[in-house]
Design a protein around this motif. Structure first.
Motif, PDB file in Angstrom:
ATOM      1  N   PHE A   1       0.822  -1.199   0.000  1.00 29.85           N
ATOM      2  CA  PHE A   1       0.000   0.000   0.000  1.00 29.85           C
ATOM      3  C   PHE A   1       0.857   1.250   0.000  1.00 29.85           C
ATOM      4  N   VAL A   2       1.855   1.255   0.845  1.00 29.88           N
ATOM      5  CA  VAL A   2       2.643   2.483   0.965  1.00 29.88           C
ATOM      6  C   VAL A   2       3.412   2.757  -0.313  1.00 29.88           C
TER       7      VAL A   2
ATOM      8  N   ARG B   1       1.190   3.865  -2.844  1.00 30.68           N
ATOM      9  CA  ARG B   1       0.739   5.205  -2.453  1.00 30.68           C
ATOM     10  C   ARG B   1       1.724   6.265  -2.930  1.00 30.68           C
ATOM     11  N   ALA B   2       3.007   5.920  -2.814  1.00 28.90           N
ATOM     12  CA  ALA B   2       4.014   6.877  -3.260  1.00 28.90           C
ATOM     13  C   ALA B   2       3.785   7.190  -4.733  1.00 28.90           C
TER      14      ALA B   2
END
Lengths: 100, 643, 504, 472
Positions: free
Chosen positions: B178-179, B182-183
């Protein structure tokens, strides 16, 4: 008026300062009250001078009342001091250090 | 724009196709969590309806050339309107069909695979959520709407990767996925905002209509394109945001098949295709995309060469194939990219599903152990696996062959031969690692011949589980996908016609294909296969790849080119122990510290003043008098012009 | 000289249009307060039901107002104007517009759900709910008041019960936190009062009526530039503007759950709303002058809050820092000097209020069961209490800005608006989206995922009845996430005319 | 007819005289005396109210009756009544002095009443001295003789020093102007405002009043005297006496203030010094009365802001503040008196658990403390607000800002009191406080007054304005 008002004020002022000096420096409760008496008298002199300056009697009346006040002061003050002396055995103002 | 009209049959079909999974999701979440069969039924029914609708749409609109757009005002702000709508054109219809089909197949497959899991209902709910988000993403008519569903797809990916939330590695992988995406998404959002600020309304058709070139200065346009491409990099796990995808294999295998190979990660490539005319406005950007695609492809291939975990191999392969698609698209091969996307969805899903059968049967991901365990005894999965690997390696007559040829043809026309060379290298590597896995699985060493395998082989699987391994819910999706893989390559012509239409060639003229190219590619594929056979397949093979003989390369590849180390360093040292610590301590020490200092100082001042108050009487009188004198002096000072 | 004669031709007469709904809200709160005070302490159940009843009534009134507001007409509606202290120009002037309406609704929702969240309270119930009502009375008052004096009065009314609420019923370092928070916030009001009187005196209108004071030309540019920072900092402290935010995590962590809900959910909005209603309305030129600084502080606050939150080990601290970060988004929206910015900021106020209330409510449930907020001591709660975990995760997702939940829209619109004006600061702020995703997910992972902890194995999940407040909040979050136009349409009735009325 | 104008003073004088006679006539009888004093002081309130509308000049213009003086007389007699309410059980004063105690209380009130009406410097002086001397004696009456005596001596010495300074100042003033009536002074002063004698005379004259008002630098007696005096006497000094002094300072400054920036500067400096010193020193106090003493100094600073702002608004705000102080200070002292342990002073920590012992008292304490801190919607907030309005009108932004910062600082120790009352858990839980029914009603009424007047201050503000206007 023979003596100029300014001179009277000067005298009163000096007397006042002397009274203040006495009040502030003498480590003795009685002397403090005496100093205040001197201050009161300085005020009385100033009143007299001013009364003469303005040619009105109100200043004189003030002097009379100041005397009365001084008398009250001494009576109440001495009563307190004597009472305090009986309890603590000293006239030293620095012995009043209970409350802080 | 056509306003919503209830009587419009196509429109109703579209709504049906996208909304039924949402309804299923809500129903499962709200009501039927306790009743597993009902949940699965709801989800399956919804996706089946969705698939049916998409086929219907495909059939209805096969010959319609003009894209259809439906939209309605959703949010209207002062100078910004956010419409909500559907855009039906060949790409989206094709993608919709792929997504719904694979969703359906995977959900059927999951019936067996997830049976008995305590979170069975939750699994189907998330699957439905994904189906809704993905179909809506595919059909989005505006970039903003696309972004919204883009995020939702990411969310469902997160939820599904971390589906087994009690397993630390799974939750970790979900978080990482996710992260990292997300970036990329933030970059996408920035690009989106940039477009929005300059163009106003980010409807996809308008962006593609080439007017945007007039509305945006070319520098800004390149910048916006690059930023949007950032989103693609994140979602499609391209360099440098690639390492989340292998970790995402912690999720259940059907999830990997659906989200992390066939559909969700392909959304990045889909976005590229979707905005192809827009991106094409900036040659600089296209050059950079080509570079990133190439790097991703090569890097991921090398990683795949040394991986032991079967799902990891396919994950790297996914990255590499996605990179390949991006290369194709960036080189101008619009059709080639989309075509490879289509075929890849089929064979990659097949690869995962086959692997899923093995994993489900032997409860391990290690290819050597699977091979020793007797993977080759499962006939249908093995055959399907061979088909899929053949497609992946680009062997005729499987679908991968045709699409790869198309991409290579596009690369051949690109500005520099280095891209073509890289592409060909990729073909070789792909064939090698695909067949490496196949050889290891099919030709396990006989006893005593194992040089580097794991100690303590796996006990043969019990009969019951093998029975289960070949149960119908497992087999039918495999068969269908295998047939698709076999046949899809021959539909290149109609598809090309469908996607491009007549006389609407996009940048690349497919007539001038170099004649030698298919043969070279085929030769390289076969060389890869041969090498794999030589090292892993033949009797008495060393079972050691040429890469593994070079310690440096082995380390480099198996540690993913140290990308994870970099991220770990970045997050741990710079973000966590750097800024975060700095700021947290700044709060504690500097801000709170100064406030503390002020309050303490105030308190101390109070203490000091209170101490002063308790002096002897005459000192107090002195102060009173002195202050009066000072105030009088102030009068004279003021009088003498001080103020 | 104030107080001698009334200058100007301001109408100082009673002016009430229709049923006074706004006063009805306030009076409901006061009545509830009095009823609670009159009930004996032992009758805890009755006190709770009375609280729920009265807060429910205010919620209904707020909902009614929200939908009864005439969006086509816009402007101030439900006006109630009564001269209060005529010689000082103070009026009891209540009205709502598109800016206050969402906040009013938010307050109603959080108030009601907060009462329900505290249903388990056993200790000094009467005092708690009395103070709670008093605090919310101030909040309601502030949102509906259009008189500068009353805004200040309500502002303080909403703050001072906080001290006792935290100090008596709080948890972590409660006395320290209560003192710190109260002094911090009143330090803000130390700037507000001089600023307020400054404007009053310099307007020469002898009125605190905001509608009169906001007329263009009332204040010179220099006066506006001077007064704006006073209000910005004064209210900004409450809104958690960096670097005046450090009370927020500490205070939130220490406060009891429903107070945290109201505090983070509504009180911080008061700060932002005050900046909007007072600073921006009255000093628009000062606003334009200082907007760059505002944007810088906001953007830095966004990334700062997210990064500082990353290291926290206490659930409530984490939420506290996320509030700092999210309120930075509101600040960024306000700093853009544009319709979109205002829209986004007000939307974000609402959305963040609901989201953070849900977070605190969920944490409250967890804390009630496990008696710890330390992330390290928790873990694997998903298995034990799936429903409670669900609400927390939902709110955390909203906090990360997942579309479909209300916060997304606020963030999106603010970022779009801000990017036009301050590209670099916006990019910095956008990076926080990644960080906030990281830290929210980290918290979710460590608290709810992982193997279940035996210590908590036999804990009960949320029952249906105690899940009601969370259900309401989650529902609202979803409703406005899926159909944001409901809120945006209301906000626009205020933001567009306001921006059009600004001298450019 | 004119003697009717002198009604309240005559009445109070007669009551004082009555108590003097009574003290010689018979020994003390605690309860009877209290009821008697209560009834007589209550009647005093009625008479003052009846004479509210009186206007005129008495004694050759030395004594002026107007709304200003009459309102303050009502406030004084009301304050006296309230204090007498607290005297049901004056533990700290020996039984045999109880009647004298009432005598001095009434005499002091009489002096205060004279003070607010006095127009002649001599009348002012005499009234001031009379009230001071009564207080010197009242303070010394404490049963714990060491404490009472020391408090008395310190009070007395500071007092006579300040009053002699004042008298000297009056002499200078008289010398410079030749005027002794306030209205004459007001006319003559502008001409001589530049001369040192007039200005210094004025300054020194104020010294005496600053002493009574407890303004820096004549504030030194406050802490010790409050601490050492019997609780009721402290309450009296803090409430009724303060109100009268504020009134007379307003009157004096209204008479002599000719927009002299020098005077404003001096007052502003003294005001800032008083608030800052008072608030800072109060933060570290443990003894409740001593804490309240420092808070009194701070409040004197706030009042000075209103006075120095001048104009109707400024004076009205000061009047409002004085009336507000009367109510809120009294409420705090009510709590202190009720809770004081026998013969000792109340410590802050001894408030612990008050919310459990007596919720009503705890509430009263909280409201009055918040009122003192100036938090809306209490009367104290309104007072501060009003005062600040006047100051801002004069353009004294910085002064207002400093005052507000002081308010925040003061909040710290006020909150500590509330914390003690609402949070503290004492080790052995003291028994519940028994409050007689009338006291309950009184407490409730005080709470209501503070809240209602804080939320709807209009009538009180109207009154203050009328009072201030009658002064001009």
């Amino acid at each position: 008026m023979i003596v100029p008002f300014g001179h009277v004020l000067m005298l009163a002022g000096m007397l006042f300062l002397l009274g203040v000096f006495c009040t502030l420096t003498r480590r003795n409760l009685v002397m403090i009250i005496l100093g205040v008496e001197v201050m009161l008298n300085a005020a009385a002199i100033a009143f007299v001078g001013a009364a003469l300056h303005w040619q009105s009697l109100e200043g004189q009346a003030f002097v009379l009342f100041i005397m009365a006040i001084a008398a009250t002061e001494v009576s109440v003050g001495l009563a307190l001091i004597v009472y305090a002396y009986r309890r603590s055995g000293s006239f030293d103002p620095s012995s009043c250090n209970l409350l802080r | 724009m056509i306003p919503f009209q209830a009587e419009d049959a196509i429109h109703m079909t579209v709504i049906l196709a996208t909304l039924t999974p949402l309804v299923a999701f809500l129903l499962i979440m709200l009501g039927t969590r306790a009743r597993k069969n009902l949940s699965a039924g709801l989800s399956l029914g919804a996706i089946a309806i969705s698939f049916g609708c998409s086929l219907l749409l495909l059939a209805r609109l096969w010959n319609v050339r003009e894209p259809l757009e439906y939209s309605t005002r959703w949010v209207a702000l002062n100078r910004m309107e956010i419409p909500f709508g559907f855009l039906l054109d060949p790409v989206s219809l094709l993608m919709l069909s792929i997504v719904t089909l694979i969703c359906l197949l995977v959900q059927v497959y999951s019936l067996g695979y997830m049976a008995g899991d305590p979170g069975f209902s939750r699994y189907y709910a998330f699957m439905s959520l994904f189906a809704w988000a993905m179909t809506s993403l595919v059909l989005s008519s505006s970039l903003l709407q696309l972004f919204i569903f883009w995020e939702l797809v990411g969310l469902s990916s997160y939820l599904l990767i971390g589906f087994w939330y009690e397993k630390f590695s799974a939750t970790q992988a979900g978080k990482k996925a996710f992260v990292m995406t997300r970036a990329g998404d933030v970059s996408f959002l920035l690009g989106l905002i940039l477009v929005l600020v300059h163009v106003g309304n980010p409807a996809i058709l308008e962006m593609n209509s080439l007017d945007s070139a007039g509305l945006m200065p070319s520098g800004i346009l390149t910048f916006a394109a690059l930023l949007i491409f950032g989103g693609i990099v994140g979602k499609s796990a391209q360099f440098p945001l690639m390492t989340w995808l292998p970790d995402a294999m912690e999720g259940p295998t059907p999830v990997s098949a659906l989200l992390h190979s066939a559909t969700m990660v392909a959304a990045g490539v889909y976005l590229f295709a979707r905005l192809f005319p827009f991106f094409a406005l900036s040659p600089t950007a296209m050059g950079i995309f080509l570079f990133i695609g190439t790097v991703s492809m090569i890097l991921a291939s090398t990683m795949a060469m040394v991986a032991r975990d079967i799902k990891q191999v396919w994950a790297y392969s996914t990255i590499s194939q996605l990179g390949f698609m991006i290369m194709g698209l960036a080189a101008g091969g619009y059709f080639a990219g989309v075509f490879h996307l289509t075929t890849h969805a089929g064979f990659k899903a097949l690869l995962f599903l086959c692997s899923g059968v093995f994993i489900h049967t032997w409860h391990t991901n290690d290819i050597f152990e699977l091979g020793k365990g007797g993977a080759r005894r499962l006939k249908i999965p093995v055959i399907a696996l061979v088909v899929a690997a053949g497609a992946l390696a680009g062997l005729p007559p499987f679908s991968g062959f045709f699409s790869k040829e198309a991409i290579l043809a596009a690369l051949a026309l690109s500005s520099h031969p280095v891209w073509l060379a890289a592409g060909l290298l990729g073909v070789f590597l792909t064939a090698y690692y695909a067949f490496r896995v196949l050889c290891i699985l099919l030709f396990p060493p006989s006893a005593g011949e194992e040089p580097s395998g794991p100690v303590g082989g796996l006990a043969p699987a019990p009969k019951g589980s093998r029975q289960e391994g070949s149960s119908r819910t497992f087999i039918w999706p495999l068969i269908i996908l295998a047939f698709l893989t076999l046949l899809l390559g021959f539909f290149q012509g109609p598809l090309q016609h469908f996607l491009l239409g007549e006389g609407k060639a996009l940048l690349v003229d497919h007539g001038e294909q170099a004649g030698w190219l298919p043969f070279t590619a085929l030769f390289l594929s076969l060389a890869g296969v041969g090498l794999a056979w030589a090292e892993f397949g033949r009797c008495g093979a060393a079972r050691l790849s040429f890469v593994e003989r070079i310690p440096f390369l082995r380390e480099l590849f198996s540690r993913r080119w140290y990308l994870d180390h970099f991220y770990h360093f970045f997050v741990d040292r710079i973000v966590d122990r750097g800024f975060s610590k700095l700021f947290a301590q700044n709060d504690n020490r500097v801000i709170d510290g100064s406030i503390e200092a002020v309050s303490r100082g105030t308190l101390e001042a109070g203490r000091f003043l209170a101490f002063l108050q308790s002096g002897m009487i005459q000192y107090r009188l002195l102060v009173s008098f002195a202050v009066m004198v000072l105030l009088s002096l102030y009068f004279f000072y003021r009088d003498s012009g001080g103020f | 000289m104030p107080g001698v004669e009334i200058k100007g031709a301001l109408s100082m007469q009673i002016e009430i249009a229709g049923f006074p709904y706004l006063s009805a809200i306030l009076i409901t709160c006061v009545t509830g307060l009095l009823v609670i005070l009159l009930l004996p302490e032992e009758r805890k159940g009755e006190i709770k039901w009375v609280s729920a009843g009265f807060s429910g009534t205010t919620l209904l009134l707020c909902v009614y107002l929200f939908f009864a507001y005439d969006k086509t007409r816009g402007g101030l509606q439900f006006v109630e104007k009564v001269p209060w202290v005529p010689s000082l120009g103070i009026q009891y002037f209540n009205a709502v517009d598109g800016f206050s309406l969402p906040n009013l609704l938010l307050t109603g929702i959080v108030f009601f759900t907060g009462v329900l969240t505290m249903w388990q309270l056993q200790e000094r119930v009467k005092e708690f709910f009395a103070l709670y009502f008093l605090m919310v009375l101030g909040v309601f008052g502030l949102f509906v008041s259009m008189d500068l004096f009353f805004i200040f009065v309500w502002y303080d009314v909403s703050l001072f019960p906080m001290y006792l609420l935290i100090a008596v019923w709080g948890t972590t370092r409660k006395e320290y936190a209560a003192m710190k928070l109260t002094l911090y916030l009143f330090a803000g009001s130390a700037l507000l009062l001089p600023g307020m009187i400054y404007l009053y005196v310099h307007s020469g209108l002898n009125t605190f009526d905001i509608t009169a004071l906001m007329q263009p030309g009332t204040f010179t540019t220099a006066q506006q530039k001077f007064a704006f920072p006073l209000f910005y900092v004064g209210f900004g402290i409450l809104a958690g503007v960096w670097p005046f935010h450090t009370w927020s995590p500490v205070g939130h962590a220490a406060a009891p759950h429903s107070v945290s809900m109201v505090h983070a959910g509504v009180l911080m909005k008061i700060g932002a709303f005050g900046v909007l209603r007072v600073a921006i309305f009255l000093c628009p030129e000062g606003w334009q002058y200082w907007s760059g600084v505002m944007a810088f502080l906001a953007a830095f606050g966004i990334i700062y809050g997210a990064l500082a939150g990353l290291r926290q080990t206490d659930l409530k601290y984490v939420i506290g820092y996320s509030s700092v970060s999210h309120m930075g988004i509101v600040g960024l929206g306000l700093s853009t000097v544009s319709v979109e910015g205002l829209n986004g900021a007000v939307f974000q106020m609402f959305a963040h209020g609901i989201m953070t209330a849900l977070l605190f409510s969920a944490v409250g449930h967890i804390y009630d069961r496990t008696h710890t907020k330390e992330i390290g001591e928790l873990g694997g709660l998903s298995r034990v209490m799936p429903v409670a975990s669900f609400y927390f995760i939902l709110a955390a997702l909203a906090g990360m800005g997942i579309p479909g939940l209300a916060c997304f829209w606020g963030e999106l619109v603010v970022f779009i608006a801000a990017f036009k004006v301050y590209p670099v600061r916006t990019v910095v702020a956008l990076l926080a989206l990644v960080v906030s995703a990281l830290f929210m997910l980290r918290v979710v992972q460590r608290t709810f995922y992982g193997p279940p902890n035996e210590r908590y194995a036999q804990l009960s999940d949320v029952s249906f009845s105690s899940g009601i407040p969370r259900m309401i909040l989650a529902g609202v979050l979803l409703l406005f996430g899926l159909y944001p136009a409901l809120l945006f349409d209301v906000i626009e009735t205020a933001s567009i005319p306001f921006m059009n009325g600004l001298p450019r | 007819m004119k003697w009717m104008l002198f009604g309240p003073e005559t009445y109070i004088f007669l009551v004082a005289f009555f108590f003097l006679i009574l003290s010689m006539w018979r020994g003390p009888h605690s309860e009877k005396d209290h009821v008697l004093a209560l009834a007589l002081s209550g009647l005093g309130v009625v008479i003052s109210l009846a004479c509210l509308g009186a206007e005129g000049l008495l004694f050759a213009g030395a004594y002026r009756l107007d709304l200003f003086s009459q309102v303050f007389k009502v406030a004084l007699s009301f304050g006296l009544f309230l204090i007498v309410c607290l005297c049901a059980n004056v533990e700290e004063i020996k039984r045999r002095y109880r009647l004298e105690f009432y005598f001095f209380l009434f005499v002091c009130t009489l002096a205060m009443m004279l003070l607010v009406s006095a127009q002649h410097l001599l009348t002012i002086l005499l009234a001031l001295e009379l009230s001071s001397y009564s207080l010197y004696i009242l303070v010394t009456l404490r049963r714990d003789e060491d404490m009472g005596l020391e408090a008395g001596i310190k009070y007395f010495l500071t007092g006579i020093f300040a009053s002699s300074i004042m008298i000297f100042g009056m002499a200078l003033l008289y010398g410079a102007t030749g005027a002794v009536y306030l209205q004459d002074l007001a006319q003559v002063l502008p001409e001589v405002m530049g001369t040192p004698a007039a200005v210094i005379g004025l300054l020194l004259t104020f010294g005496g009043f600053f002493f009574k008002l407890a303004v820096y630098p004549f504030h030194f007696w406050v802490a010790d005297t409050y601490q050492g005096a019997p609780d009721q006497v402290t309450a009296y000094i803090a409430t009724a006496s303060k109100v009268a002094v504020i009134a007379v300072v307003i009157k004096l400054i209204a008479a002599v203030d000719q927009n002299s920036t020098y005077l404003i500067h001096v007052l502003a400096v003294l005001s800032i010094a008083s608030m800052t010193l008072g608030n800072l020193a109060a933060m570290v106090q443990k003894d409740m009365k001593r804490l309240l003493a420092y808070s009194t100094i701070a409040h004197s600073g706030y009042v000075l802001i209103g006075i120095l702002s001048g104009g109707t608004a400024g004076y009205a705000s000061a009047v409002f503040y004085a009336l507000a102080l009367l109510v809120m200070k009294f409420t705090v002292f009510l709590v202190v008196v009720v809770l004081s342990p026998r013969g000792k002073n109340l410590e802050r920590e001894e408030l612990a658990g008050l919310h459990g012992r007596s919720p009503l008292l705890a509430l009263a304490l909280m409201v009055s403390i918040f009122s003192l801190a100036g938090i809306p919607p209490t009367i104290g907030f309104m007072g501060k607000f009003y005062v600040f309005m006047g100051a801002m009108d004069k353009g004294l932004f910085v002064l207002v800002l400093i005052a507000m910062i002081n308010v925040v600082v003061s909040l710290y120790y006020y909150l500590l009191i509330i914390k003690a009352a609402y949070l503290g858990h004492s080790w052995e839980t003291p028994p519940a406080v028994h409050l007689p029914q009338p006291m309950r009603w009184l407490t409730g009424a005080l709470i209501a007054t503070m809240m209602v007047a804080g939320f709807y201050p209009t009538p009180l503000i109207r009154l203050s304005e009328a009072v201030a206007r009658s002064l001009m």
